[in-house]
Design an enzyme around this catalytic site. Sequence first.
Site, PDB file in Angstrom:
ATOM      1  N   ALA A  97       0.888  -1.141  -0.117  1.00  0.00           N
ATOM      2  CA  ALA A  97      -0.072  -0.082  -0.022  1.00  0.00           C
ATOM      3  C   ALA A  97       0.887   1.053  -0.042  1.00  0.00           C
ATOM      4  O   ALA A  97       1.892   1.271  -0.844  1.00  0.00           O
ATOM      5  CB  ALA A  97      -0.936  -0.111   1.114  1.00  0.00           C
ATOM      6  N   SER A  98       0.468   2.372   0.820  1.00  0.00           N
ATOM      7  CA  SER A  98       1.315   3.566   0.582  1.00  0.00           C
ATOM      8  C   SER A  98       2.678   3.568   1.156  1.00  0.00           C
ATOM      9  O   SER A  98       3.334   4.536   0.980  1.00  0.00           O
ATOM     10  CB  SER A  98       0.538   4.577   1.660  1.00  0.00           C
ATOM     11  OG  SER A  98      -0.943   5.099   0.923  1.00  0.00           O
ATOM     12  N   VAL A  99       3.300   2.465   1.902  1.00  0.00           N
ATOM     13  CA  VAL A  99       4.469   2.368   2.302  1.00  0.00           C
ATOM     14  C   VAL A  99       5.600   2.744   0.852  1.00  0.00           C
ATOM     15  O   VAL A  99       6.415   3.151   0.983  1.00  0.00           O
ATOM     16  CB  VAL A  99       5.007   1.323   2.833  1.00  0.00           C
ATOM     17  CG1 VAL A  99       6.574   1.034   3.198  1.00  0.00           C
ATOM     18  CG2 VAL A  99       4.202   1.096   4.381  1.00  0.00           C
TER      19      VAL A  99
END
Length: 397
Positions: A97-99
């Site tokens: 995801a946003s990592v």
Amino acid sequence: MLARPSRRSVIGALGVASAGLALPATASADERPLPVPSGLLPGGRFDAYVAAKAAADEFSGSLLLTRDGRTVLSRSYGMADRQRAVPNGPDTLFALASVTKLFTALAVHRLAQQRKITYGARLGTYLDGFPSSVAENVTVHHLLTHTSGFGDVHMLPGYEDAEARWTTPEQTMKGLTDLIRHSEPGFEPGAGWGYSNSGYVLLGAIVEAVTGMSYYDYVREYVFAAAGMTRTRFLTRPQWEADRRIAHPYYPDEQGSWTDGVSEARYIVGDPAGDAFTTCADLDRFGRLLWRGKLLDPGWTPLMLSGKVPLPPAPSAPTGDGTGVPAQALFQCYGPVGALVSGQWTFSHGGGSTLGVSTSVEVFPETGWGVVVLSNHAGAVVPDIASLARKLITAGR
């Protein structure tokens, strides 16, 4: 079925160095002692907490705690693929995801140190087709710090229909960028802070514009390979479905049964804002090399990991046993968020979606700790797990 937010909707990000952070000397693991609080050792408070969450089917995934690169605790629970009875393990690949934004940010900084990108340059310097009000006012700095006014490309009108038609990474990057070109920022650049998937997609498009390479090729060569992240990559949906090494995300349906989120993933590949795939060990390595100044030239790491925009103090993140830790200060940095916790600076990033991805990475430069938690279950337990680790680390120093 009730409508849900986009699978790309972020859970949130937390953590990173102060406006004047001085990175510690890079003493080797053999040169400095490794005191470990008892609560973080195998069988300790943290281990027992995670095991209980897994036993209650609230946590499925892998975690890794390290001190100066040495493993303190490594655990895996649950199934990577329920249908094929494949368990999660230390080598399981998880969607981030946003990592993923940390990789995009590093790519931009590498190009900045080569003088190919300037932080104060206007968007129109690199990308065409935007209205002058955007092209002449949004800067690379705004995109990196979530202050551009752009929101979430995955929530724009027409996104879901368009993503189903894209069959290649190239179509994905072009399609996402075109959608953003026709969107309106929610506020004037620099006038506020608003978490922006769109901004990081545009950073990926800038990487393509200045290098002549695809974003995916550039990150593979100059981020993943440069950091020795041998397992990290972007994967297509067919690979996600077929490869037994890759965790399928799961979310509870209206009856409470676990549903495979891959079956609802209509996109062909992740993007600069989310969904590269990695292991706990690779992500821990990335964080450790980053704060030790091994991934950028001297002087550029403190620039990336220093506070740029002060953020309102956040309440402590509650955990099941009441161990939330309030941050004394928060700053948006060039990629992560800086948090001063119990007098110790940390940097970290989190992410997730309602369809079963939940991730967190946090590094403690002053004491050499790294915490990675990667889950393929929807829910709020990953922030709770990370919060407990943070509490024990900052209390035990």
